[in-house]
Design an enzyme around this catalytic site. Structure first.
Site, PDB file in Angstrom:
ATOM      1  N   GLN A   1      53.152  25.795  38.682  1.00 56.66           N
ATOM      2  CA  GLN A   1      54.599  25.634  38.507  1.00 56.66           C
ATOM      3  C   GLN A   1      55.249  26.900  37.950  1.00 56.66           C
ATOM      4  O   GLN A   1      56.390  27.229  38.303  1.00 56.66           O
ATOM      5  CB  GLN A   1      54.918  24.428  37.606  1.00 56.66           C
TER       6      GLN A   1
ATOM      7  N   TYR B   1      51.900  36.681  34.404  1.00 48.42           N
ATOM      8  CA  TYR B   1      51.251  35.438  34.006  1.00 48.42           C
ATOM      9  C   TYR B   1      50.189  35.761  32.960  1.00 48.42           C
ATOM     10  O   TYR B   1      49.280  36.550  33.204  1.00 48.42           O
ATOM     11  CB  TYR B   1      50.601  34.738  35.204  1.00 48.42           C
TER      12      TYR B   1
ATOM     13  N   HIS C   1      33.207  34.305  29.098  1.00 47.98           N
ATOM     14  CA  HIS C   1      34.556  34.083  29.633  1.00 47.98           C
ATOM     15  C   HIS C   1      34.717  32.648  30.098  1.00 47.98           C
ATOM     16  O   HIS C   1      35.649  31.954  29.713  1.00 47.98           O
ATOM     17  CB  HIS C   1      34.844  35.041  30.793  1.00 47.98           C
TER      18      HIS C   1
ATOM     19  N   ASN D   1      43.994  30.552  36.455  1.00 44.43           N
ATOM     20  CA  ASN D   1      42.962  29.664  36.995  1.00 44.43           C
ATOM     21  C   ASN D   1      43.134  29.464  38.501  1.00 44.43           C
ATOM     22  O   ASN D   1      43.938  30.136  39.151  1.00 44.43           O
ATOM     23  CB  ASN D   1      42.977  28.324  36.246  1.00 44.43           C
TER      24      ASN D   1
ATOM     25  N   HIS E   1      66.419  53.532  72.517  1.00 44.80           N
ATOM     26  CA  HIS E   1      65.683  54.471  71.654  1.00 44.80           C
ATOM     27  C   HIS E   1      65.695  55.865  72.297  1.00 44.80           C
ATOM     28  O   HIS E   1      65.975  56.869  71.644  1.00 44.80           O
ATOM     29  CB  HIS E   1      64.223  54.004  71.483  1.00 44.80           C
TER      30      HIS E   1
ATOM     31  N   ASP F   1      38.200  46.219  28.174  1.00 42.49           N
ATOM     32  CA  ASP F   1      39.032  45.016  28.088  1.00 42.49           C
ATOM     33  C   ASP F   1      40.177  45.182  27.101  1.00 42.49           C
ATOM     34  O   ASP F   1      41.218  44.539  27.254  1.00 42.49           O
ATOM     35  CB  ASP F   1      38.186  43.818  27.632  1.00 42.49           C
TER      36      ASP F   1
ATOM     37  N   SER G   1      35.459  36.227  36.192  1.00 38.79           N
ATOM     38  CA  SER G   1      35.092  37.565  35.722  1.00 38.79           C
ATOM     39  C   SER G   1      33.632  37.859  36.063  1.00 38.79           C
ATOM     40  O   SER G   1      32.807  36.949  36.193  1.00 38.79           O
ATOM     41  CB  SER G   1      35.301  37.657  34.206  1.00 38.79           C
TER      42      SER G   1
ATOM     43  N   GLU H   1      33.760  43.536  39.780  1.00 38.99           N
ATOM     44  CA  GLU H   1      34.931  43.823  38.950  1.00 38.99           C
ATOM     45  C   GLU H   1      34.622  44.947  37.968  1.00 38.99           C
ATOM     46  O   GLU H   1      35.370  45.912  37.833  1.00 38.99           O
ATOM     47  CB  GLU H   1      35.322  42.552  38.205  1.00 38.99           C
ATOM     48  N   HIS H   2      33.513  44.799  37.245  1.00 37.84           N
ATOM     49  CA  HIS H   2      33.064  45.817  36.291  1.00 37.84           C
ATOM     50  C   HIS H   2      31.673  46.290  36.691  1.00 37.84           C
ATOM     51  O   HIS H   2      30.793  45.463  36.943  1.00 37.84           O
ATOM     52  CB  HIS H   2      32.985  45.245  34.875  1.00 37.84           C
TER      53      HIS H   2
ATOM     54  N   GLN I   1      30.452  38.970  29.277  1.00 34.51           N
ATOM     55  CA  GLN I   1      31.026  38.432  30.508  1.00 34.51           C
ATOM     56  C   GLN I   1      30.789  36.936  30.623  1.00 34.51           C
ATOM     57  O   GLN I   1      31.671  36.171  30.998  1.00 34.51           O
ATOM     58  CB  GLN I   1      30.418  39.138  31.722  1.00 34.51           C
TER      59      GLN I   1
ATOM     60  N   GLU J   1      57.409  52.847  76.310  1.00 33.86           N
ATOM     61  CA  GLU J   1      57.608  51.512  75.753  1.00 33.86           C
ATOM     62  C   GLU J   1      58.818  50.805  76.347  1.00 33.86           C
ATOM     63  O   GLU J   1      59.181  49.709  75.914  1.00 33.86           O
ATOM     64  CB  GLU J   1      57.735  51.617  74.222  1.00 33.86           C
TER      65      GLU J   1
END
Length: 417
Positions: free
Chosen positions: A176, A115, A247, A199, A405, A346, A222, A312-313, A244, A400
């Protein structure tokens, strides 16, 4: 606004990654795509993107044309980034083990879906940071989905698809697109794994289809965590924060220092530098609601706060920056020193910029070539090794109450019960 470390620790809450109030509408979108396929995809494109899509598949010739017509400097930049990504990913790729009684086989995934966002901005870098990894891994088929645009898909994005070895590009976005990749339509084939940021609707859709298809992570806004001392260049740090904040309005920025003068000087620089940025409105909202300047008692508490945020960073711009590498345990990626700004990560350093957000670095890692591989163990025992393990297997099977087995093992021992 400056805040003490103690006050921050009491007030801090990890940002909710998902807005579950949207879950019902996302489920309805997924249901429609599963039932109506391409028809639903096109209807949602018209409804959400305001674009009438006649053909979902972008012709291969469009990718080639986009690359051939691309500005030469941008071509060179994308090629350099691609080389650096390939080099780094090859260096960390899982290797096949030699055959033995117990070993592991590594296999590339057959088909993956990527994506690529296309709403507020275009992201050819995201193509490189995902598709190149899949190609290095040896994935057989790489598919990109990206939201349709009134003037067509961004040319740089298509060019990046071309040089990254993407096999097919479809103009569809949102929940979708995720549903189409997860379940397939008349035109879009079902994939084994979906990766890439998006998103809230994309993130929710990925969470809801997980299990029917693999995913990389649930991406939130971010974020960057910067630790600075008196040696840090305040103008450079301010720009790292703005990089940052631009974004989107939800982007989070954390500035940490044990020196109050350092925090104050960088905060003042932020006020000056932001006025020079074209995305001022976005930046101001981000800084107003999601920026923290945190004063700590020293290095140990700074590290404590960094690990608490699990960002994240994480950028360390201090005289003793290298000392942080072993002690920062929760970070998507760590950037050491003044010449390792997050922005270089990045685009062109090599590691992928698809990283865990919203505290997920507590348990997750950044996207890598190995996310496009899977392994299976191979068990090929000699009779001698089997006999060393067999009695233990029989004992556990008895505990068990799994008689078949037990018998499957004991009969090979010559001791059928």
């Amino acid at each position: 606004m400056m805040i003490s470390a103690e006050a921050f620790k009491k007030a801090y809450k990890e940002m909710d990654t998902l807005d579950f109030s949207k879950a019902a509408s996302v489920l309805e979108i997924i249901k429609e795509v599963r039932e109506k396929g391409d028809e639903a995809i096109k209807a949602f494109s018209l409804k959400f993107d305001k674009v009438e899509v006649n053909e979902l598949l972008v012709p291969r010739s469009e990718l080639e044309k986009a690359w051939s017509e691309l500005d030469e400097k941008l071509k060179e930049a994308l090629e350099l980034s691609k080389r650096n990504i390939e080099k780094y990913q090859k260096s960390i790729m899982w290797k096949q083990m030699e055959k033995s009684e117990l070993y592991q086989k590594v296999h590339a995934l057959r088909r993956v879906g990527i994506y690529v966002p296309g709403g507020k901005a275009s992201y050819p870098s995201t193509v490189l940071m995902t598709a190149v990894l899949a190609r290095v891994a040896g994935v057989e088929e790489i598919i990109v989905v990206t939201p349709p645009q009134k003037d067509g898909i961004n040319r740089a994005t298509l060019a990046a698809c071309y040089i990254s070895g993407v096999d097919r590009v479809y103009q569809t976005g949102g929940a979708q697109a995720v549903a189409a990749l997860a379940y397939g339509t008349e035109t879009i084939p079902r994939v084994d794994k979906i990766v890439g940021p998006g998103n809230q609707y994309v993130a929710l859709a990925k969470k809801l289809v997980y299990g029917d298809v693999g995913i990389d992570s649930i991406a939130g806004p971010s974020e960057i965590v910067i630790v600075a001392d008196h040696t840090a260049n305040k103008e450079w740090v301010a720009l790292d924060i703005l990089a940052q904040a631009e974004h989107d309005e939800m982007a989070r920025t954390f500035l940490i220092s044990s020196d109050e003068k350092v925090l104050s000087s960088i905060e003042e620089e932020l006020k000056k530098q932001k006025l020079l940025q074209p995305r001022l409105k976005v930046i101001e909202e981000s800084l107003e609601n999601n920026h923290y300047a945190i004063l700590t008692s020293g290095k140990d508490e700074s590290i404590e706060i960094v690990n608490l945020i699990a960002g994240e960073h994480v950028s360390i711009q201090t005289a003793d920056a290298e000392d942080y590498v072993e002690k920062v345990r929760t970070a998507g990626a760590i950037f050491i020193g003044e010449y390792s700004p997050e922005a270089i990560g990045d685009y062109s350093a090599g590691p992928s910029h698809v990283l865990p957000t919203s505290g997920n670095a507590r348990f997750a890692s950044g996207l890598s070539v190995n996310d496009f591989l899977r392994t299976n163990s191979v068990i090929s025992l000699s009779r001698e090794t089997f006999m060393e393990c067999a009695a233990a297997a029989v004992a556990i099977a008895n505990e068990e109450s799994l008689a078949a087995h037990r018998d499957s093992v004991s009969i090979r021992m010559g001791e059928r019960a």
